[in-house]
Design a protein around this motif. Structure first.
Motif, PDB file in Angstrom:
ATOM      1  N   SER A  19      56.426   9.526  44.864  1.00 32.73           N
ATOM      2  CA  SER A  19      56.406   8.414  44.061  1.00 32.73           C
ATOM      3  C   SER A  19      57.454   8.783  42.777  1.00 32.73           C
ATOM      4  CB  SER A  19      55.044   8.425  44.350  1.00 32.73           C
ATOM      5  OG  SER A  19      55.037  10.014  43.387  1.00 32.73           O
ATOM      6  N   ASN A  20      57.379  10.499  42.246  1.00 33.86           N
ATOM      7  CA  ASN A  20      57.909  10.109  40.983  1.00 33.86           C
ATOM      8  C   ASN A  20      59.123   9.640  40.989  1.00 33.86           C
ATOM      9  OD1 ASN A  20      55.775  11.677  40.296  1.00 33.86           O
ATOM     10  ND2 ASN A  20      56.140  13.371  40.782  1.00 33.86           N
ATOM     11  N   THR A  21      60.616   9.877  42.074  1.00 29.38           N
ATOM     12  CA  THR A  21      61.251   9.572  42.155  1.00 29.38           C
ATOM     13  C   THR A  21      61.489   8.431  42.144  1.00 29.38           C
ATOM     14  OG1 THR A  21      61.488  11.746  43.450  1.00 29.38           O
ATOM     15  CG2 THR A  21      63.689   9.912  43.319  1.00 29.38           C
ATOM     16  N   LEU A  22      60.983   7.348  42.554  1.00 32.03           N
ATOM     17  CA  LEU A  22      60.669   5.848  42.808  1.00 32.03           C
ATOM     18  C   LEU A  22      60.013   5.382  41.119  1.00 32.03           C
ATOM     19  CD1 LEU A  22      59.158   5.070  45.720  1.00 32.03           C
ATOM     20  CD2 LEU A  22      61.792   4.594  45.297  1.00 32.03           C
ATOM     21  N   ILE A  23      59.246   6.166  40.254  1.00 31.36           N
ATOM     22  CA  ILE A  23      58.657   6.094  38.801  1.00 31.36           C
ATOM     23  C   ILE A  23      59.944   5.830  38.566  1.00 31.36           C
ATOM     24  CG2 ILE A  23      57.257   6.502  37.350  1.00 31.36           C
ATOM     25  CD1 ILE A  23      54.986   6.934  39.305  1.00 31.36           C
TER      26      ILE A  23
ATOM     27  N   THR B 243      62.659   6.300  38.679  1.00 32.49           N
ATOM     28  CA  THR B 243      64.282   5.054  39.017  1.00 32.49           C
ATOM     29  C   THR B 243      64.435   3.801  38.076  1.00 32.49           C
ATOM     30  OG1 THR B 243      65.212   6.010  41.343  1.00 32.49           O
ATOM     31  CG2 THR B 243      65.274   4.213  41.030  1.00 32.49           C
ATOM     32  N   GLY B 244      63.207   3.650  37.924  1.00 29.83           N
ATOM     33  CA  GLY B 244      62.158   2.450  37.781  1.00 29.83           C
ATOM     34  C   GLY B 244      62.334   2.534  36.398  1.00 29.83           C
ATOM     35  N   ILE B 245      62.089   3.752  35.622  1.00 25.77           N
ATOM     36  CA  ILE B 245      62.237   3.610  34.594  1.00 25.77           C
ATOM     37  C   ILE B 245      64.263   4.028  33.813  1.00 25.77           C
ATOM     38  CG2 ILE B 245      62.176   5.092  32.130  1.00 25.77           C
ATOM     39  CD1 ILE B 245      59.311   5.861  34.004  1.00 25.77           C
TER      40      ILE B 245
ATOM     41  N   VAL C 129      66.048   2.591  35.002  1.00 26.82           N
ATOM     42  CA  VAL C 129      66.636   0.930  35.340  1.00 26.82           C
ATOM     43  C   VAL C 129      66.243  -0.350  33.916  1.00 26.82           C
ATOM     44  CG1 VAL C 129      66.824  -1.231  36.807  1.00 26.82           C
ATOM     45  CG2 VAL C 129      67.055   0.779  37.981  1.00 26.82           C
ATOM     46  N   LEU C 130      65.046  -0.337  33.890  1.00 28.51           N
ATOM     47  CA  LEU C 130      65.001  -0.673  32.974  1.00 28.51           C
ATOM     48  C   LEU C 130      65.175  -0.378  31.837  1.00 28.51           C
ATOM     49  CD1 LEU C 130      60.403  -1.341  33.377  1.00 28.51           C
ATOM     50  CD2 LEU C 130      62.337  -2.681  32.899  1.00 28.51           C
TER      51      LEU C 130
END
Length: 86
Positions: free
Chosen positions: A4-8, A10-12, A14-15
């Protein structure tokens, strides 16, 4: 497997990249020749359940919006069927 840390993170990232691109695009638009006028074409699709509402300033943009909506529906179907709730 991604945690989950990697996905969070990655989302930040990309934003942040999206905000930087918007800032650069705005800066380039401001510094370009401001005396020129252009034609703006828009189109979109609003999905309310299975019923699409299609709009566009001309026929070409409405057709493009429909094609992109169909692609989005196919991709979402594939994602939900593969990783959706069972």
């Amino acid at each position: 497997m991604l945690n989950s840390n990697t996905l969070i993170l990655t989302g930040i990232v990309v934003l942040l990249i999206g905000m930087i691109l918007i800032f650069i695009g705005t800066a380039l638009q401001i510094t370009s020749k401001s005396g020129e006028t252009g034609e703006v074409k828009t189109g979109g699709v609003i999905m309310i359940g299975p019923i699409p509402i299609i709009f566009g300033t001309d026929k070409g943009m409405a057709t493009t919006a429909v094609i992109l909506a169909i692609i989005l529906m196919v991709v979402s179907y594939i994602l939900f069927s593969r990783w959706g709730l069972r």
